[in-house]
Design a protein around this motif. Sequence first.
Motif, mmCIF file in Angstrom:
data_model
loop_
_atom_site.group_PDB
_atom_site.id
_atom_site.type_symbol
_atom_site.label_atom_id
_atom_site.label_comp_id
_atom_site.label_asym_id
_atom_site.label_seq_id
_atom_site.Cartn_x
_atom_site.Cartn_y
_atom_site.Cartn_z
ATOM 1 N N LEU A 123 42.688 37.639 22.349
ATOM 2 C CA LEU A 123 41.867 37.283 23.261
ATOM 3 C C LEU A 123 42.309 37.618 24.321
ATOM 4 O O LEU A 123 43.715 37.805 24.091
ATOM 5 N N LYS A 124 41.930 37.922 24.709
ATOM 6 C CA LYS A 124 41.858 38.572 26.520
ATOM 7 C C LYS A 124 41.819 38.061 27.564
ATOM 8 O O LYS A 124 40.549 38.190 27.891
ATOM 9 N N VAL A 125 42.447 37.835 28.263
ATOM 10 C CA VAL A 125 42.042 37.652 30.090
ATOM 11 C C VAL A 125 42.309 38.732 31.256
ATOM 12 O O VAL A 125 44.108 39.087 31.506
ATOM 13 N N ARG A 126 41.204 38.905 31.719
ATOM 14 C CA ARG A 126 41.691 40.610 32.397
ATOM 15 C C ARG A 126 42.761 41.436 32.395
ATOM 16 O O ARG A 126 43.276 41.652 32.740
ATOM 17 N N GLY A 127 42.559 41.722 30.883
ATOM 18 C CA GLY A 127 43.710 42.188 30.265
ATOM 19 C C GLY A 127 44.707 41.782 29.681
ATOM 20 O O GLY A 127 45.775 42.628 28.972
ATOM 21 N N LYS A 128 44.788 40.599 29.948
ATOM 22 C CA LYS A 128 46.385 39.915 29.103
ATOM 23 C C LYS A 128 46.263 39.233 28.416
ATOM 24 O O LYS A 128 44.897 38.001 28.586
ATOM 25 N N SER A 129 46.867 39.099 26.852
ATOM 26 C CA SER A 129 46.908 38.805 25.955
ATOM 27 C C SER A 129 47.075 36.974 26.140
ATOM 28 O O SER A 129 48.051 37.613 26.745
ATOM 29 N N GLN A 187 44.939 26.265 27.955
ATOM 30 C CA GLN A 187 46.449 26.568 28.093
ATOM 31 C C GLN A 187 46.639 27.761 28.627
ATOM 32 O O GLN A 187 47.248 28.094 29.295
ATOM 33 N N GLY A 188 47.035 28.616 26.905
ATOM 34 C CA GLY A 188 47.161 30.076 27.023
ATOM 35 C C GLY A 188 46.433 30.837 28.255
ATOM 36 O O GLY A 188 46.911 32.230 29.441
ATOM 37 N N TRP A 189 44.658 30.613 28.681
ATOM 38 C CA TRP A 189 44.194 31.015 29.681
ATOM 39 C C TRP A 189 44.916 30.369 30.730
ATOM 40 O O TRP A 189 44.458 32.172 31.298
ATOM 41 N N ARG A 190 45.168 29.432 30.692
ATOM 42 C CA ARG A 190 45.897 29.256 32.278
ATOM 43 C C ARG A 190 46.509 29.825 32.977
ATOM 44 O O ARG A 190 47.825 30.855 33.692
ATOM 45 N N LEU A 191 47.381 29.867 32.082
ATOM 46 C CA LEU A 191 48.832 30.975 31.888
ATOM 47 C C LEU A 191 48.998 31.963 32.101
ATOM 48 O O LEU A 191 49.577 33.093 32.868
ATOM 49 N N LYS A 192 47.667 33.310 31.556
ATOM 50 C CA LYS A 192 47.398 34.737 31.648
ATOM 51 C C LYS A 192 46.713 34.680 32.937
ATOM 52 O O LYS A 192 46.203 35.813 32.958
ATOM 53 N N ALA A 193 45.447 33.912 32.746
ATOM 54 C CA ALA A 193 44.685 34.235 33.859
ATOM 55 C C ALA A 193 45.219 34.561 35.576
ATOM 56 O O ALA A 193 46.350 33.235 36.004
ATOM 57 N N PRO A 194 44.490 34.954 36.067
ATOM 58 C CA PRO A 194 44.656 35.310 37.806
ATOM 59 C C PRO A 194 44.648 33.543 38.564
ATOM 60 O O PRO A 194 43.742 33.157 38.110
ATOM 61 N N LYS A 195 45.281 33.281 39.769
ATOM 62 C CA LYS A 195 45.572 32.112 39.774
ATOM 63 C C LYS A 195 44.018 32.277 40.244
ATOM 64 O O LYS A 195 43.265 30.708 40.643
ATOM 65 N N THR A 196 43.619 32.745 40.859
ATOM 66 C CA THR A 196 41.911 32.573 42.233
ATOM 67 C C THR A 196 41.031 32.181 40.599
ATOM 68 O O THR A 196 40.197 31.895 41.033
ATOM 69 N N LEU A 197 41.019 32.563 39.654
ATOM 70 C CA LEU A 197 40.023 32.528 38.337
ATOM 71 C C LEU A 197 40.487 31.299 38.031
ATOM 72 O O LEU A 197 39.824 30.263 37.532
ATOM 73 N N VAL A 198 41.847 31.003 38.382
ATOM 74 C CA VAL A 198 42.251 29.695 37.285
ATOM 75 C C VAL A 198 41.197 29.072 38.438
ATOM 76 O O VAL A 198 40.993 27.570 37.991
#
Length: 129
Positions: free
Chosen positions: A27-33, A95-106
Amino acid sequence: MTWEQLVKLGCQLPEVEEGIWFRTPALKVRGKSFVRLKEDGESVVFLLESVDEQEFLIQALPELYFITDHYRGWPAVLARLSKLRVPECRRRLEQGWRLKAPKTLVKQREAPRGPPPRTSPRGRSKRSP
């Protein structure tokens, strides 16, 4: 839990899509796994904030969490899908999503969704003018 069930939970997070990471489903958020299925098909890799957290999880829940030598010293932990339950899965995915998602999205996810409706003394909601 199955990988398909995990994917369904993960896709509830903003802008999550399925992809490939190290030749396995991920699973990826904006291209980051941020989570992937291991080659054995029976465990997943969750990203963590620190190696200390990895050690804590393995000691606290050894039937669920473990690592191989490959992950020693890296902020990630392996989880057995057969032992993983929905609340814990959601916690690790978030937690993983927050680590990889852009700060604006978080920040968008954390933004309040407006005040709750006011209620009258009898418990009925009142609409603001």
